[in-house]
Design an enzyme around this catalytic site. Sequence first.
Site, mmCIF file in Angstrom:
data_model
loop_
_atom_site.group_PDB
_atom_site.id
_atom_site.type_symbol
_atom_site.label_atom_id
_atom_site.label_comp_id
_atom_site.label_asym_id
_atom_site.label_seq_id
_atom_site.Cartn_x
_atom_site.Cartn_y
_atom_site.Cartn_z
ATOM 1 N N HIS A 1 -6.750 -5.983 -1.002
ATOM 2 C CA HIS A 1 -5.779 -4.888 -1.077
ATOM 3 C C HIS A 1 -4.372 -5.477 -1.079
ATOM 4 C CE1 HIS A 1 -4.268 -0.869 -0.960
ATOM 5 N NE2 HIS A 1 -3.918 -0.875 0.318
ATOM 6 N N SER B 1 0.828 -1.203 0.000
ATOM 7 C CA SER B 1 0.000 0.000 0.000
ATOM 8 C C SER B 1 0.869 1.262 0.000
ATOM 9 C CB SER B 1 -0.972 -0.033 1.179
ATOM 10 O OG SER B 1 -1.963 0.963 1.049
ATOM 11 N N ASP C 1 -8.830 -3.612 -6.550
ATOM 12 C CA ASP C 1 -8.267 -3.212 -5.261
ATOM 13 C C ASP C 1 -9.349 -2.488 -4.454
ATOM 14 O OD1 ASP C 1 -7.017 -1.771 -3.191
ATOM 15 O OD2 ASP C 1 -5.150 -1.602 -4.315
#
Length: 430
Positions: free
Chosen positions: A373, A210, A306
Amino acid sequence: MPSPPSSFATISRNRTVFSRKWTNKEYAIAFTSFSFTLILFSLTRRPNLREPSRVSSSNHLVPLTLLSNATQRGALCLDGSAPGYHFQKGFGSGYQNWLLHIEGGGWCDSVASCYQRKMTALGSSKHMETEVPFSGILSSDPSQNPYFFNWNKVRVRYCDGASFAGHQESEIKDGNGLFFRGQIIWEAIMDELLSIGMSKAKQALLSGCSAGGLATLIHCDDFRKYFSKDINVKCLADAGFFLDEEDVLRNRTMRSFYHDVVQLQGVAKSLHKDCIARIEPFKCLFPLEIVKNIKTPVFFVHPAYDFWQIQNILVPHGSDPHGYWKSCRLNIPNYNADQFDVLHGFRKSLLKRLDEFQQRKEIGMFINSCFIHCQTGMGETWHSHNSPKINDKTIAETVADWYFDRKVLKLIDCPYPCNPTCRNMDFTRK
């Protein structure tokens, strides 16, 4: 199902507390809070997550180490505390190999959101867990992490709110107690790791999830410079390819947000000079522009759906005042046909951006069609008998083929819902 580990429970509690204190924009964009860890107990497909007994013994808790010379270097978290990392020493054939993983956690784009962040583990080592489990790409279990299990492994804690790219010159001298020292933190942690053995590395891999994936891209070439040319050094960005796309109301929410992050923390000084000279600095924070200038080999692990980008870039809270997207933002099967057209369009935008790198042989990809994610940090998605696969290869197997120069694969999944191996998040579950 077994109870989640205590660190996961802590993260879940923190999400609940902060959602009551932050504004929608600050909470949704600035605070990711490791949502991907909830995969362990909120999957739409719930296989048996029981692992052999050796997994629990190999995934013992790894203690937090605070940077030893933080004050002298001026390498400080948002609140002025010392930054930290978790280090597990390599062994056997991996004792001279190093794997670094930068954790994620969004960004802060205003004094108010940074101030809130500094009272959390994302802005202060005072609130960090003193011990964490290592799993997935950091695991020491060869069945869960067959290619990197015995390497020296480091989890770099994220406490600056700007992907380790903030600069002291941008600090506001008004007594608010905010420190923008991301770039110094990065350099100081690298120096400390070099001093405890990384300078003798035979192989090295920088990874991140991330906002940590974005930090990996920002610092990839700099990481390469710490090693001699004959050392195999590469970078892996997990769920870090953030898009500059319009939301459903045709606003550029992410563009506006990155503009404020760059301006607040002086991030431009950490971005590539050629890009800054060519376009507005905030645009150079998007991975599309960063990767154009990266010379070190890079691998992208990225879900085409995502959930973080869908919830914060495609359909941020302010773009859905009547709740038309509310249900499907939380669980991908809830999309209707028209909404799926928009969702598939978002996927096409991702693939179009990545297509620019198809001819670069040193760049690998694993782009699956899952509503998730980050995927490298847990054994269930990194490498297990029921992990997500493309062409019958797990993420770990594909990354290893690329890292060890066996073959460079650019695996791109067919559109949702074609892949039954996906571990899709369901935020409607308690």
